[in-house]
Design an enzyme around this catalytic site. Sequence first.
Site, PDB file in Angstrom:
ATOM      1  N   GLN A 166       3.342  13.276   6.821  1.00 54.87           N
ATOM      2  CA  GLN A 166       4.145  12.545   5.839  1.00 54.87           C
ATOM      3  C   GLN A 166       3.393  12.172   4.566  1.00 54.87           C
ATOM      4  O   GLN A 166       3.946  12.276   3.474  1.00 54.87           O
ATOM      5  CB  GLN A 166       4.727  11.287   6.483  1.00 54.87           C
ATOM      6  CG  GLN A 166       5.641  10.497   5.566  1.00 54.87           C
ATOM      7  CD  GLN A 166       6.226   9.302   6.282  1.00 54.87           C
ATOM      8  OE1 GLN A 166       7.185   9.428   7.044  1.00 54.87           O
ATOM      9  NE2 GLN A 166       5.651   8.139   6.075  1.00 54.87           N
ATOM     10  N   GLU A 209       8.034   8.483  -2.581  1.00 54.83           N
ATOM     11  CA  GLU A 209       7.066   7.444  -2.944  1.00 54.83           C
ATOM     12  C   GLU A 209       6.211   7.857  -4.139  1.00 54.83           C
ATOM     13  O   GLU A 209       5.139   7.304  -4.371  1.00 54.83           O
ATOM     14  CB  GLU A 209       6.184   7.109  -1.741  1.00 54.83           C
ATOM     15  CG  GLU A 209       7.012   6.592  -0.589  1.00 54.83           C
ATOM     16  CD  GLU A 209       6.192   5.925   0.484  1.00 54.83           C
ATOM     17  OE1 GLU A 209       4.972   5.762   0.317  1.00 54.83           O
ATOM     18  OE2 GLU A 209       6.781   5.556   1.504  1.00 54.83           O
ATOM     19  N   ASP A 246      -1.113   9.629   6.875  1.00 58.33           N
ATOM     20  CA  ASP A 246      -0.025   9.088   7.705  1.00 58.33           C
ATOM     21  C   ASP A 246       0.732  10.288   8.266  1.00 58.33           C
ATOM     22  O   ASP A 246       1.482  10.949   7.553  1.00 58.33           O
ATOM     23  CB  ASP A 246       0.915   8.185   6.886  1.00 58.33           C
ATOM     24  CG  ASP A 246       2.039   7.596   7.740  1.00 58.33           C
ATOM     25  OD1 ASP A 246       2.066   7.870   8.964  1.00 58.33           O
ATOM     26  OD2 ASP A 246       2.892   6.864   7.199  1.00 58.33           O
ATOM     27  N   GLU A 289      -2.884   7.159  10.384  1.00 57.86           N
ATOM     28  CA  GLU A 289      -1.725   6.345  10.774  1.00 57.86           C
ATOM     29  C   GLU A 289      -0.745   7.194  11.584  1.00 57.86           C
ATOM     30  O   GLU A 289      -0.520   8.363  11.266  1.00 57.86           O
ATOM     31  CB  GLU A 289      -1.055   5.837   9.488  1.00 57.86           C
ATOM     32  CG  GLU A 289       0.201   5.017   9.707  1.00 57.86           C
ATOM     33  CD  GLU A 289       0.820   4.582   8.365  1.00 57.86           C
ATOM     34  OE1 GLU A 289       0.102   4.497   7.352  1.00 57.86           O
ATOM     35  OE2 GLU A 289       2.039   4.349   8.344  1.00 57.86           O
ATOM     36  N   ASP A 316       1.906   2.170  12.915  1.00 51.71           N
ATOM     37  CA  ASP A 316       3.103   1.799  12.149  1.00 51.71           C
ATOM     38  C   ASP A 316       4.295   1.796  13.113  1.00 51.71           C
ATOM     39  O   ASP A 316       4.662   0.747  13.647  1.00 51.71           O
ATOM     40  CB  ASP A 316       3.275   2.799  10.995  1.00 51.71           C
ATOM     41  CG  ASP A 316       4.570   2.638  10.218  1.00 51.71           C
ATOM     42  OD1 ASP A 316       5.281   1.653  10.428  1.00 51.71           O
ATOM     43  OD2 ASP A 316       4.883   3.507   9.369  1.00 51.71           O
ATOM     44  N   LYS A 341       4.869  -4.374   7.882  1.00 49.96           N
ATOM     45  CA  LYS A 341       6.012  -4.198   6.994  1.00 49.96           C
ATOM     46  C   LYS A 341       6.972  -5.351   7.264  1.00 49.96           C
ATOM     47  O   LYS A 341       7.538  -5.434   8.364  1.00 49.96           O
ATOM     48  CB  LYS A 341       6.716  -2.883   7.301  1.00 49.96           C
ATOM     49  CG  LYS A 341       5.923  -1.620   6.929  1.00 49.96           C
ATOM     50  CD  LYS A 341       6.603  -0.406   7.540  1.00 49.96           C
ATOM     51  CE  LYS A 341       6.099   0.901   6.967  1.00 49.96           C
ATOM     52  NZ  LYS A 341       6.625   2.053   7.742  1.00 49.96           N
ATOM     53  N   ARG A 370       8.080   0.120   1.786  1.00 47.89           N
ATOM     54  CA  ARG A 370       8.858   1.131   2.488  1.00 47.89           C
ATOM     55  C   ARG A 370       9.131   2.300   1.542  1.00 47.89           C
ATOM     56  O   ARG A 370       9.008   2.167   0.334  1.00 47.89           O
ATOM     57  CB  ARG A 370      10.211   0.562   2.957  1.00 47.89           C
ATOM     58  CG  ARG A 370      10.155  -0.583   3.950  1.00 47.89           C
ATOM     59  CD  ARG A 370       9.388  -0.341   5.226  1.00 47.89           C
ATOM     60  NE  ARG A 370       9.701   0.820   6.000  1.00 47.89           N
ATOM     61  CZ  ARG A 370      10.114   0.823   7.266  1.00 47.89           C
ATOM     62  NH1 ARG A 370      10.322  -0.311   7.886  1.00 47.89           N
ATOM     63  NH2 ARG A 370      10.278   1.958   7.932  1.00 47.89           N
ATOM     64  N   SER A 371       9.554   3.423   2.115  1.00 49.91           N
ATOM     65  CA  SER A 371       9.845   4.568   1.248  1.00 49.91           C
ATOM     66  C   SER A 371      11.068   4.291   0.374  1.00 49.91           C
ATOM     67  O   SER A 371      11.169   4.791  -0.737  1.00 49.91           O
ATOM     68  CB  SER A 371      10.024   5.829   2.081  1.00 49.91           C
ATOM     69  OG  SER A 371      10.971   5.619   3.099  1.00 49.91           O
ATOM     70  N   LYS A 392      -0.495  -0.583   0.965  1.00 43.64           N
ATOM     71  CA  LYS A 392       0.004   0.782   0.775  1.00 43.64           C
ATOM     72  C   LYS A 392       1.398   0.675   0.168  1.00 43.64           C
ATOM     73  O   LYS A 392       2.293   0.114   0.799  1.00 43.64           O
ATOM     74  CB  LYS A 392       0.067   1.480   2.143  1.00 43.64           C
ATOM     75  CG  LYS A 392       0.478   2.930   2.090  1.00 43.64           C
ATOM     76  CD  LYS A 392       0.464   3.569   3.469  1.00 43.64           C
ATOM     77  CE  LYS A 392       1.797   3.416   4.159  1.00 43.64           C
ATOM     78  NZ  LYS A 392       2.107   4.421   5.182  1.00 43.64           N
TER      79      LYS A 392
HETATM   80  C1  2PG Z   1       5.442   4.696   6.390  1.00 43.24           C
HETATM   81  C2  2PG Z   1       6.437   4.214   5.351  1.00 43.24           C
HETATM   82  C3  2PG Z   1       5.811   3.996   4.009  1.00 43.24           C
HETATM   83  P1  2PG Z   1       8.996   4.563   5.709  1.00 43.24           P
HETATM   84  O1  2PG Z   1       5.756   5.553   7.218  1.00 43.24           O
HETATM   85  O2  2PG Z   1       4.348   4.176   6.462  1.00 43.24           O
HETATM   86  O3  2PG Z   1       5.073   5.099   3.564  1.00 43.24           O
HETATM   87  O4  2PG Z   1       7.534   5.088   5.276  1.00 43.24           O
HETATM   88  O5  2PG Z   1       9.290   3.396   4.872  1.00 43.24           O
HETATM   89  O6  2PG Z   1       9.920   5.735   5.460  1.00 43.24           O
HETATM   90  O7  2PG Z   1       8.893   4.227   7.161  1.00 43.24           O
HETATM   91 MG    MG Z   2       3.862   5.198   8.380  1.00 43.16          MG
END
Ligand code: 2PG
Ligand code: MG
Length: 429
Positions: A166, A209, A246, A289, A316, A341, A370-371, A392
């Site tokens: 990702q 992002e 990640d 990650e 995560d 998060k 978040r994305s 991040k």
């Molecule tokens: C992640 C986040 C941020 P998402 O995986 O760490 O990059 O992505 O908000 O889509 O979970």
């Molecule tokens: Mg992640």
Amino acid sequence: MIDATRIRQVRAWEALDSRGVPAVACEVTLAGGATGVAVVPSGASTGTHEALELRDRKALRYGGRGVRAAVENSETMLAEAVAGLDAADWRAVDNTLVAADGTPDLRTLGANAVLAVSLASVVAAASELRIPLYELMADGRVPLLPMPMVNILSGGAHAGGAIDVQDLLAVPIGAASFAEAIEWVSAVRSAAVRVAVEEGLNASLVADEGGLGLLLDSNRAGLDLLMRAIDLASLQPGTDVAIAVDVAATELAVDDGYRLLLEDRTLSAIEMVEMLADWCNEYPIVSIEDGLGEDDWAGWSELTDRVGGRVQVLGDDLLVTDTKRITMAAERRAANAVLLKPNQAGCLLWTRRAYDAAVKAGFQTVLSARSGDTEDVWLADLAVGWRTGQIKVGSTMRSERTAKWNRLLHIERTAGVELELARPFAVTA
Ligand code: 2PG
Ligand code: MG
């Protein structure tokens, strides 16, 4: 003073996040007249153990992603519950909010409804008290600037599957200040475009992002390109700028392992660990990650055993900003760092509890956007006030990303006390 920070009114509405998806927005007005506004972010690669985001699934508007019910919950049940409370006492406000919901994943009223009120209340309190938000969150401790982790190449759910992994991120571990850190990663982002163009790739695809969504032949090609970009930016890989990955492996999980579409192969958990350990040997990687899926505890323990002594093994989807899962990971030695998060937890208090559990376990902490994010900057203040050490928020472009970097640059310039830049990788670099 306390009277002025009492909550007088809560208003909420449906706004848009950076992907154009509805998000709960909220304004809290205090007795003294100050207001605070916050808009709740939302993920794409979400873990199933996250707090529940309430969406109007049966309605046709916005493809079933509207948040009218959550907005109504913020304005009615939650507003009534917090009316008259001291917004500066955010722990008490959040305790009241989560009690009004009554479930551990906030599914009754929606984690998006709860977080909107939780955030707008502290933003309002800081404004009423005429102090920066990071100072309110610091509880008297010395604030600390976080080391940024910056997205350069994107794949997976954030870039239409350009590469399987990702995010490939740059971490300016050798920078002397936050301003220098941003300057360096910005140079790496620009150099990555030049390298991509030289290789005949289309570098105009900007992912969710702000990273480059390059159509490469393999995941390793992404790491090689990032190495060349660091070099082309006249920075030293591993000393000035290190690499973070990640994998977001929950998105790759299939019945018999992990599917790498780009490379047309399926890896078992052990093979995945092998591949990641090889990457750690060959590239200056400081953080991995979600190298394994959200419930692959055995795989996580194996990875931590293999690389955890020198690399951050960052959870995560595995840990979802949840105190119990963090404690479990510590017991099983399944990770050594936590991504935090706020919308995975659903309120500031539960995010803070996850942070405290991480510190207690001796884990590093990374606060993350978040994305699907918003123009809000409270995340930057949280990182500084709570001393999370790392942050991040995506790449060095797209305004919802630069808003956070710009807020950190602002804090660095105006904090009044000299702020230190956290160096979580001092030992491993
Ligand atoms: C992640 C986040 C941020 P998402 O995986 O760490 O990059 O992505 O908000 O889509 O979970
Ligand atoms: Mg992640």
